[in-house]
Design an enzyme around this catalytic site. Sequence first.
Site, PDB file in Angstrom:
ATOM      1  N   CYS A 105       0.544  -1.114  -0.066  1.00 26.79           N
ATOM      2  CA  CYS A 105       0.115   0.075  -0.106  1.00 26.79           C
ATOM      3  C   CYS A 105       0.880   1.276   0.096  1.00 26.79           C
ATOM      4  CB  CYS A 105      -0.868  -0.021   1.144  1.00 26.79           C
ATOM      5  SG  CYS A 105      -2.090  -1.365   1.031  1.00 26.79           S
ATOM      6  N   HIS A 365      -9.296   3.682  -1.313  1.00 25.87           N
ATOM      7  CA  HIS A 365      -7.815   3.328  -0.943  1.00 25.87           C
ATOM      8  C   HIS A 365      -7.747   2.282  -2.152  1.00 25.87           C
ATOM      9  CE1 HIS A 365      -4.238   1.777   0.304  1.00 25.87           C
ATOM     10  NE2 HIS A 365      -4.576   0.802   1.184  1.00 25.87           N
TER      11      HIS A 365
HETATM   12  N1  CAA Z   1     -22.960 -10.709   9.343  1.00 22.44           N
HETATM   13  C1  CAA Z   1     -21.963 -11.312   9.458  1.00 22.44           C
HETATM   14  N2  CAA Z   1     -20.910 -11.587   8.209  1.00 22.44           N
HETATM   15  C2  CAA Z   1     -21.297 -10.691   7.439  1.00 22.44           C
HETATM   16  C3  CAA Z   1     -22.461  -9.891   7.505  1.00 22.44           C
HETATM   17  C4  CAA Z   1     -23.386  -9.927   8.471  1.00 22.44           C
HETATM   18  N3  CAA Z   1     -24.509  -9.186   8.301  1.00 22.44           N
HETATM   19  N4  CAA Z   1     -22.430  -9.390   6.257  1.00 22.44           N
HETATM   20  C5  CAA Z   1     -21.288  -9.633   5.514  1.00 22.44           C
HETATM   21  N5  CAA Z   1     -20.775 -10.386   6.320  1.00 22.44           N
HETATM   22  C6  CAA Z   1     -19.286 -10.886   6.057  1.00 22.44           C
HETATM   23  C7  CAA Z   1     -19.483 -12.302   4.994  1.00 22.44           C
HETATM   24  O1  CAA Z   1     -18.622 -13.253   5.369  1.00 22.44           O
HETATM   25  C8  CAA Z   1     -19.041 -11.462   3.606  1.00 22.44           C
HETATM   26  O2  CAA Z   1     -18.246 -12.219   3.006  1.00 22.44           O
HETATM   27  P1  CAA Z   1     -19.196 -13.389   1.907  1.00 22.44           P
HETATM   28  O3  CAA Z   1     -20.225 -12.489   1.284  1.00 22.44           O
HETATM   29  O4  CAA Z   1     -18.007 -13.604   0.995  1.00 22.44           O
HETATM   30  O5  CAA Z   1     -19.352 -14.596   2.807  1.00 22.44           O
HETATM   31  C9  CAA Z   1     -18.058 -10.503   4.271  1.00 22.44           C
HETATM   32  O6  CAA Z   1     -18.336 -10.003   5.656  1.00 22.44           O
HETATM   33  C10 CAA Z   1     -17.718  -9.399   3.312  1.00 22.44           C
HETATM   34  O7  CAA Z   1     -19.052  -8.845   2.996  1.00 22.44           O
HETATM   35  P2  CAA Z   1     -19.250  -8.060   1.773  1.00 22.44           P
HETATM   36  O8  CAA Z   1     -18.579  -8.977   0.421  1.00 22.44           O
HETATM   37  O9  CAA Z   1     -20.770  -7.591   1.583  1.00 22.44           O
HETATM   38  O10 CAA Z   1     -18.252  -6.935   1.907  1.00 22.44           O
HETATM   39  P3  CAA Z   1     -18.007  -5.593   1.186  1.00 22.44           P
HETATM   40  O11 CAA Z   1     -17.871  -5.752  -0.253  1.00 22.44           O
HETATM   41  O12 CAA Z   1     -18.910  -4.742   1.560  1.00 22.44           O
HETATM   42  O13 CAA Z   1     -16.605  -5.244   1.668  1.00 22.44           O
HETATM   43  C11 CAA Z   1     -15.099  -5.087   3.481  1.00 22.44           C
HETATM   44  C12 CAA Z   1     -16.511  -4.888   3.062  1.00 22.44           C
HETATM   45  C13 CAA Z   1     -14.839  -6.711   3.560  1.00 22.44           C
HETATM   46  C14 CAA Z   1     -14.799  -4.393   4.687  1.00 22.44           C
HETATM   47  C15 CAA Z   1     -14.118  -4.495   2.455  1.00 22.44           C
HETATM   48  O14 CAA Z   1     -14.286  -3.326   2.111  1.00 22.44           O
HETATM   49  C16 CAA Z   1     -12.777  -4.600   2.828  1.00 22.44           C
HETATM   50  O15 CAA Z   1     -12.094  -5.709   2.795  1.00 22.44           O
HETATM   51  N6  CAA Z   1     -11.842  -3.770   3.244  1.00 22.44           N
HETATM   52  C17 CAA Z   1     -10.511  -3.691   3.730  1.00 22.44           C
HETATM   53  C18 CAA Z   1      -9.585  -3.621   2.431  1.00 22.44           C
HETATM   54  C19 CAA Z   1      -8.370  -3.936   2.882  1.00 22.44           C
HETATM   55  O16 CAA Z   1      -7.798  -4.693   3.647  1.00 22.44           O
HETATM   56  N7  CAA Z   1      -7.391  -3.036   2.342  1.00 22.44           N
HETATM   57  C20 CAA Z   1      -5.961  -3.163   2.413  1.00 22.44           C
HETATM   58  C21 CAA Z   1      -5.809  -2.206   3.759  1.00 22.44           C
HETATM   59  S1  CAA Z   1      -4.113  -2.434   4.501  1.00 22.44           S
HETATM   60  C22 CAA Z   1      -2.965  -1.497   4.034  1.00 22.44           C
HETATM   61  O17 CAA Z   1      -3.414  -0.430   3.471  1.00 22.44           O
HETATM   62  C23 CAA Z   1      -1.684  -1.971   3.700  1.00 22.44           C
HETATM   63  C24 CAA Z   1      -1.286  -2.986   2.758  1.00 22.44           C
HETATM   64  O18 CAA Z   1       0.007  -2.963   2.450  1.00 22.44           O
HETATM   65  C25 CAA Z   1      -2.298  -3.894   2.399  1.00 22.44           C
END
Ligand code: CAA
Length: 418
Positions: A105, A365
């Site tokens: 990142c 991001h």
């Molecule tokens: N209850 C329980 N679990 C739930 C839920 C609920 N009501 N709703 C969703 N979930 C769970 C499910 O497991 C779902 O996965 P599946 O649908 O595949 O089963 C999971 O949460 C994700 O849900 P979505 O697919 O609806 O998620 P989304 O598309 O809205 O994404 C997020 C949300 C997972 C937080 C995503 O925005 C994310 O991964 N953000 C972080 C990104 C990241 O890590 N970037 C790197 C940062 S680190 C850095 O900067 C340094 C580096 O070098 C990498």
Amino acid sequence: MSLNRRAFVIGGHISPFIGKNHPDFVWKRHPDFGKRDNPGLEDYITGAVQGALDATGTPAAAVDKAWIGNFVGELFSSQGHLGAAVAGAHPGLVNKPIMRVEGACASGGLAFSSALDAIAAGADVTLVVGAEVQTTASARTGGDYLARASHYSRQRSIDDFTFPALFARRIKAYHEAHGLTESDLAHVSVKAYTNANKNPLAHMKAIEMTHERAAGEAGNPKFLTNPDVRDFLKVSDCSQVSDGGAALVLVSEAGLAKLGKTESDAIEVLGLGHATGNLFVDGDPLTMGTTTAAAERAYATAGLSAADVQLAEVHDCFTITELLMMEALGFAAPGESMAQFKDGRTALTGELPINTGGGLVGFGHPVGATGVKQVLELYRQMKGQCGDYQIAKSIEIGMTANMGGDDKTAVVGLFANR
Ligand code: CAA
């Protein structure tokens, strides 16, 4: 390390950062589904390059060297060799020396650092590009791709969402050491979204985040499965899975003259620190020592201290990261950054505004673009170009802090408004 030639950012271009929850992002229930595609990596690179050359009045022929920061184009877009993609963005760039750099990142920050080295070595006009597309895979598959920024063989299995889990571990540690609550962290998230709501380029420009929603679980699930950390992180604590691109032009004093610019068109680089931690061991979850090492180098080069900084763009890949960044950069003592949120010190109207466009949580991001966008955001604020989120007071000194992995690569910059 000193800067043996002065260097100036003369502006650039940031694309809208888009992805899930952005009104223009096409997905299966969007009215445009099947009628148009979302832009791809090539579009973001081309748009950023052409936008930056146009915005700064830089003829492509004047560019001495260029860099692009990108993390995992091979995985999300089946495309590597991105130096040649920058050459493909404008006929005037063909046969220029251009290369891609990668530091997770912090890839954009490394591209900037490389260009600064080139200025020191005699280049006069450089182009710094950052781009990433991440919405071609589900969040879960993307979590696996992004986990390549961790020590994959050792850390991948901590959760399907490796990075959210690594930072949930930091929230847990901070909670245990300093009593941080879910309500506390909700303040950080609300600031990010509130700023993003004023920013037309922000991924989360249309999503309202109340303190009640950020502190609760309704529509804001705790989605990790690792039982050690799952209670400590919610969706609202996370940066976005965004697509986007950014590019800027960095020049020497001679470069300013070549392009017909003056110092008042530019912000000057006063210092840049780059530090690298050991990928193969866990760091202290309560501190970000690599970021501190980079900041100390930047402060020493510039002859400044944290007290001189009036505006900052910090790497808030998660809400906890913004707090830890404030402590790593010297803005707050260990355990005391949260108090600054509650008294509004880092809000748009505060004494030290941080992440005025929404940061990684609100602005978005697109990994490789982030470090480039951070520098441009300082430029835009210092030059009064931020529209509804323009801060009222004039700014002389600003700081950027871009971080890769779990605090394993850090690039920290100090800039002056000329
Ligand atoms: N209850 C329980 N679990 C739930 C839920 C609920 N009501 N709703 C969703 N979930 C769970 C499910 O497991 C779902 O996965 P599946 O649908 O595949 O089963 C999971 O949460 C994700 O849900 P979505 O697919 O609806 O998620 P989304 O598309 O809205 O994404 C997020 C949300 C997972 C937080 C995503 O925005 C994310 O991964 N953000 C972080 C990104 C990241 O890590 N970037 C790197 C940062 S680190 C850095 O900067 C340094 C580096 O070098 C990498």
